[in-house]
Motif scaffolding. Structure first.
Motif, PDB file in Angstrom:
ATOM      1  N   SER A  14       0.829  -1.211   0.000  1.00  0.00           N
ATOM      2  CA  SER A  14       0.000   0.000   0.000  1.00  0.00           C
ATOM      3  C   SER A  14       0.856   1.251   0.000  1.00  0.00           C
ATOM      4  O   SER A  14       2.046   1.213   0.298  1.00  0.00           O
ATOM      5  CB  SER A  14      -0.918   0.000   1.229  1.00  0.00           C
ATOM      6  OG  SER A  14      -0.139  -0.006   2.410  1.00  0.00           O
ATOM      7  N   GLY A  15       0.206   2.353  -0.320  1.00  0.00           N
ATOM      8  CA  GLY A  15       0.829   3.662  -0.225  1.00  0.00           C
ATOM      9  C   GLY A  15       0.493   4.228   1.144  1.00  0.00           C
ATOM     10  O   GLY A  15      -0.655   4.129   1.583  1.00  0.00           O
ATOM     11  N   GLY A  16       1.470   4.793   1.825  1.00  0.00           N
ATOM     12  CA  GLY A  16       1.245   5.288   3.183  1.00  0.00           C
ATOM     13  C   GLY A  16       1.010   6.786   3.215  1.00  0.00           C
ATOM     14  O   GLY A  16       1.814   7.558   2.700  1.00  0.00           O
ATOM     15  N   PHE A  40      -2.277   4.642  -9.656  1.00  0.00           N
ATOM     16  CA  PHE A  40      -1.879   5.068  -8.323  1.00  0.00           C
ATOM     17  C   PHE A  40      -2.563   6.411  -8.094  1.00  0.00           C
ATOM     18  O   PHE A  40      -3.076   7.030  -9.034  1.00  0.00           O
ATOM     19  CB  PHE A  40      -0.351   5.203  -8.220  1.00  0.00           C
ATOM     20  CG  PHE A  40       0.369   3.870  -8.259  1.00  0.00           C
ATOM     21  CD1 PHE A  40       0.216   2.939  -7.242  1.00  0.00           C
ATOM     22  CD2 PHE A  40       1.208   3.542  -9.327  1.00  0.00           C
ATOM     23  CE1 PHE A  40       0.875   1.717  -7.273  1.00  0.00           C
ATOM     24  CE2 PHE A  40       1.876   2.319  -9.359  1.00  0.00           C
ATOM     25  CZ  PHE A  40       1.703   1.401  -8.338  1.00  0.00           C
ATOM     26  N   GLU A  41      -2.538   6.896  -6.857  1.00  0.00           N
ATOM     27  CA  GLU A  41      -3.285   8.107  -6.546  1.00  0.00           C
ATOM     28  C   GLU A  41      -2.570   9.382  -7.007  1.00  0.00           C
ATOM     29  O   GLU A  41      -1.329   9.454  -7.014  1.00  0.00           O
ATOM     30  CB  GLU A  41      -3.522   8.203  -5.022  1.00  0.00           C
ATOM     31  CG  GLU A  41      -4.568   7.226  -4.524  1.00  0.00           C
ATOM     32  CD  GLU A  41      -4.199   5.762  -4.706  1.00  0.00           C
ATOM     33  OE1 GLU A  41      -3.002   5.438  -4.565  1.00  0.00           O
ATOM     34  OE2 GLU A  41      -5.099   4.974  -5.038  1.00  0.00           O
ATOM     35  N   THR A  42      -3.383  10.378  -7.298  1.00  0.00           N
ATOM     36  CA  THR A  42      -2.839  11.721  -7.503  1.00  0.00           C
ATOM     37  C   THR A  42      -2.570  12.287  -6.100  1.00  0.00           C
ATOM     38  O   THR A  42      -3.154  11.805  -5.118  1.00  0.00           O
ATOM     39  CB  THR A  42      -3.854  12.641  -8.204  1.00  0.00           C
ATOM     40  OG1 THR A  42      -5.000  12.779  -7.342  1.00  0.00           O
ATOM     41  CG2 THR A  42      -4.300  12.080  -9.559  1.00  0.00           C
ATOM     42  N   GLU A  56      -5.726  12.977  -4.390  1.00  0.00           N
ATOM     43  CA  GLU A  56      -6.428  11.775  -3.915  1.00  0.00           C
ATOM     44  C   GLU A  56      -5.821  11.240  -2.616  1.00  0.00           C
ATOM     45  O   GLU A  56      -6.541  10.866  -1.688  1.00  0.00           O
ATOM     46  CB  GLU A  56      -6.421  10.695  -5.011  1.00  0.00           C
ATOM     47  CG  GLU A  56      -7.388  11.004  -6.152  1.00  0.00           C
ATOM     48  CD  GLU A  56      -7.185  10.160  -7.399  1.00  0.00           C
ATOM     49  OE1 GLU A  56      -8.083  10.169  -8.263  1.00  0.00           O
ATOM     50  OE2 GLU A  56      -6.119   9.512  -7.536  1.00  0.00           O
ATOM     51  N   TYR A  57      -4.499  11.212  -2.543  1.00  0.00           N
ATOM     52  CA  TYR A  57      -3.855  10.782  -1.280  1.00  0.00           C
ATOM     53  C   TYR A  57      -4.327  11.684  -0.134  1.00  0.00           C
ATOM     54  O   TYR A  57      -4.643  11.206   0.952  1.00  0.00           O
ATOM     55  CB  TYR A  57      -2.320  10.874  -1.386  1.00  0.00           C
ATOM     56  CG  TYR A  57      -1.647   9.741  -2.142  1.00  0.00           C
ATOM     57  CD1 TYR A  57      -1.787   8.407  -1.737  1.00  0.00           C
ATOM     58  CD2 TYR A  57      -0.820  10.013  -3.231  1.00  0.00           C
ATOM     59  CE1 TYR A  57      -1.120   7.383  -2.418  1.00  0.00           C
ATOM     60  CE2 TYR A  57      -0.154   8.998  -3.906  1.00  0.00           C
ATOM     61  CZ  TYR A  57      -0.317   7.678  -3.505  1.00  0.00           C
ATOM     62  OH  TYR A  57       0.338   6.672  -4.176  1.00  0.00           O
ATOM     63  N   LYS A  58      -4.374  12.969  -0.404  1.00  0.00           N
ATOM     64  CA  LYS A  58      -4.765  13.949   0.617  1.00  0.00           C
ATOM     65  C   LYS A  58      -6.210  13.697   1.070  1.00  0.00           C
ATOM     66  O   LYS A  58      -6.521  13.714   2.262  1.00  0.00           O
ATOM     67  CB  LYS A  58      -4.636  15.359   0.003  1.00  0.00           C
ATOM     68  CG  LYS A  58      -4.650  16.481   1.003  1.00  0.00           C
ATOM     69  CD  LYS A  58      -4.317  17.783   0.276  1.00  0.00           C
ATOM     70  CE  LYS A  58      -4.607  18.984   1.134  1.00  0.00           C
ATOM     71  NZ  LYS A  58      -4.412  20.233   0.375  1.00  0.00           N
ATOM     72  N   THR A  95       4.785   0.639   0.556  1.00  0.00           N
ATOM     73  CA  THR A  95       5.800   0.612  -0.509  1.00  0.00           C
ATOM     74  C   THR A  95       6.090   1.986  -1.112  1.00  0.00           C
ATOM     75  O   THR A  95       7.027   2.131  -1.901  1.00  0.00           O
ATOM     76  CB  THR A  95       5.367  -0.335  -1.642  1.00  0.00           C
ATOM     77  OG1 THR A  95       4.066   0.053  -2.086  1.00  0.00           O
ATOM     78  CG2 THR A  95       5.330  -1.777  -1.177  1.00  0.00           C
ATOM     79  N   ASP A  96       5.267   2.960  -0.778  1.00  0.00           N
ATOM     80  CA  ASP A  96       5.493   4.307  -1.313  1.00  0.00           C
ATOM     81  C   ASP A  96       4.754   5.309  -0.443  1.00  0.00           C
ATOM     82  O   ASP A  96       3.872   4.931   0.324  1.00  0.00           O
ATOM     83  CB  ASP A  96       5.015   4.401  -2.768  1.00  0.00           C
ATOM     84  CG  ASP A  96       3.598   3.891  -2.940  1.00  0.00           C
ATOM     85  OD1 ASP A  96       3.423   2.663  -3.082  1.00  0.00           O
ATOM     86  OD2 ASP A  96       2.659   4.702  -2.867  1.00  0.00           O
ATOM     87  N   SER A  97       5.142   6.556  -0.580  1.00  0.00           N
ATOM     88  CA  SER A  97       4.574   7.576   0.290  1.00  0.00           C
ATOM     89  C   SER A  97       3.502   8.417  -0.398  1.00  0.00           C
ATOM     90  O   SER A  97       3.661   8.843  -1.535  1.00  0.00           O
ATOM     91  CB  SER A  97       5.674   8.511   0.798  1.00  0.00           C
ATOM     92  OG  SER A  97       5.098   9.517   1.609  1.00  0.00           O
TER      93      SER A  97
HETATM   94  N1  HPA Z   1      -1.790   3.297  -4.028  1.00  0.00           N
HETATM   95  C1  HPA Z   1      -2.565   2.267  -4.325  1.00  0.00           C
HETATM   96  N2  HPA Z   1      -2.149   1.026  -4.295  1.00  0.00           N
HETATM   97  C2  HPA Z   1      -0.879   0.800  -3.967  1.00  0.00           C
HETATM   98  C3  HPA Z   1      -0.020   1.838  -3.641  1.00  0.00           C
HETATM   99  C4  HPA Z   1      -0.495   3.160  -3.681  1.00  0.00           C
HETATM  100  O1  HPA Z   1       0.222   4.142  -3.417  1.00  0.00           O
HETATM  101  N3  HPA Z   1       1.174   1.279  -3.347  1.00  0.00           N
HETATM  102  C5  HPA Z   1       1.030  -0.049  -3.483  1.00  0.00           C
HETATM  103  N4  HPA Z   1      -0.213  -0.359  -3.849  1.00  0.00           N
END
Ligand code: HPA
Length: 270
Positions: free
Chosen positions: A112-114, A190-192, A195-197, A232-234
Motif C-alpha cells: 500500500s501507499g502510506g 496510483f493516486e494523484t 487523492e492521497y490527501k 511501498t510508497d509515500s
Molecule cells: N496506491 C494504491 N495502491 C498501492 C499503492 C499506492 O500508493 N502502493 C502499493 N499499492
C-alpha cells in the motif's frame, strides 16, 4: 453463485484429502511465505473450475495446501484484483471456496501507499480497520443466506485478538510494526496527490487496490480475519515521488522475511 462455489469445492475435495484451518492470501509482500510451507498438494488456478486467472506480473496462480508450524493451511499464491476486469463476485469466489474447504481464519497481505506521516517506506502496518472506496461491494445482489446474513456486521472486521498476537509476535522478533486503517480503491492508477490527501482526510493511513473485497466476503461468512500491509510508497504531501509496479514489488520484497516471520509466529501460538 452457490452452485459454482460447490462445484469448485467438490473438484478440489476430489483431488485432495485435507482440511485446512487457515487460509492465507500471499499478496504482494508475502510471496516468501511459500518457502515455509511443507507442501502437501498444489493445484494451478488454471486447472480449477470457476477460478479466475491472475493477469498481474508478480502474482502467480497456485492453490497450495500444506503445513506451517504444524498447522493445516491453504495458501493462495496470487490473488485477483477488481482492476483486472473481473467482477467483485469473481475475485472473491476463492474466499468462498476456502471457507467451504474448512478454513476458520483468513490471513491477508498487500502492498500500500502510506499517507500517515509517521510511516516510512518499507514499514509494516497491521490493518486494524478499512474503508471501502471501490464504489461497489461484493455482496451486492441477492443474498445467499447459506453463505451469510444480508447485512453483515463490520464492527470488528479485523480480529482484535489476532492484532494483539501480531503485535506480540513483532515485539518478540524485534520487528517494528505500525497499525492503521487501509482504504481500498479500484486502481489501477496510483493516486494523484489530491487523492492521497483526500483519502488521508477521511481517516485512512494507507491505500491499496485489494483486501477490502476479500475481507468483506470473509466477514460475511464469519471468518476471523487478519491483514498485514507493507508500505511501498509515500502519499504524504511533499514526499510523493513517481512510482512503478516494479518499485512496489521491490520494496515489498525487502519486507517479505519480516512479514513471513510474523505470520509464522502467529500460527505457532494460535
Ligand atoms: N496506491 C494504491 N495502491 C498501492 C499503492 C499506492 O500508493 N502502493 C502499493 N499499492
Amino acid at each position: 453463485m452457490l452452485a459454482k462455489i460447490k462445484e469448485t469445492t467438490e473438484f478440489i475435495q476430489k483431488k485432495i484429502n485435507f482440511t485446512p484451518e487457515f487460509g492465507i492470501i500471499l499478496g504482494t509482500g508475502l510471496g516468501g511465505l511459500v518457502k515455509e510451507i511443507e507442501i502437501i498438494h498444489q493445484i494451478k488456478y488454471q486447472d480449477i473450475p470457476n477460478f479466475p486467472v491472475s493477469t498481474v506480473e508478480g502474482h502467480q496462480g497456485n492453490l497450495i495446501f500444506g503445513k506451517i508450524e504444524g498447522r493445516n493451511i491453504v495458501a493462495m499464491q496470487g490473488r485477483f484484483h477488481f482492476y483486472e476486469g473481473y467482477s467483485m463476485q469473481e475475485i472473491t469466489l476463492p474466499i468462498r471456496v476456502l471457507k467451504f474447504l474448512g478454513i476458520k481464519y483468513l490471513f491477508v497481505s498487500n502492498a500500500s501507499g502510506g499517507m500517515n506521516p509517521d510511516f516510512e517506506v518499507g514499514d509494516l502496518m497491521i490493518i486494524n480497520d478499512h474503508i471501502n472506496l471501490f464504489g461497489t461491494n461484493p455482496l451486492i445482489g441477492k443474498n445467499i443466506d447459506e453463505l451469510g446474513p444480508r447485512f453483515p456486521d463490520m464492527s470488528e472486521a479485523y480480529d482484535r485478538k489476532l492484532i494483539e498476537l501480531a503485535l506480540q509476535a513483532a515485539k518478540e522478533l524485534g520487528v517494528n510494526v505500525k497499525q492503521g486503517v487501509y482504504a481500498g480503491v479500484s486502481g489501477p492508477t496510483f493516486e494523484t496527490p489530491a487523492e492521497y490527501k483526500y483519502i488521508r482526510a477521511i481517516g485512512a493511513d494507507a491505500v491499496g487496490m485489494s483486501t477490502v473485497p476479500e475481507v468483506i466476503v470473509a466477514r460475511h461468512m464469519n471468518l476471523t480475519c487478519f491483514a498485514l500491509s507493507v508500505i511501498t510508497d509515500s502519499g504524504v504531501p511533499g514526499q510523493i515521488i513517481e512510482i512503478t509496479h516494479t518499485d512496489v514489488q521491490e520494496i515489498a520484497g525487502k519486507a517479505e522475511p519480516q512479514m513471513a516471520a510474523i505470520i509464522k509466529k502467529m500460527l505457532n501460538s494460535l
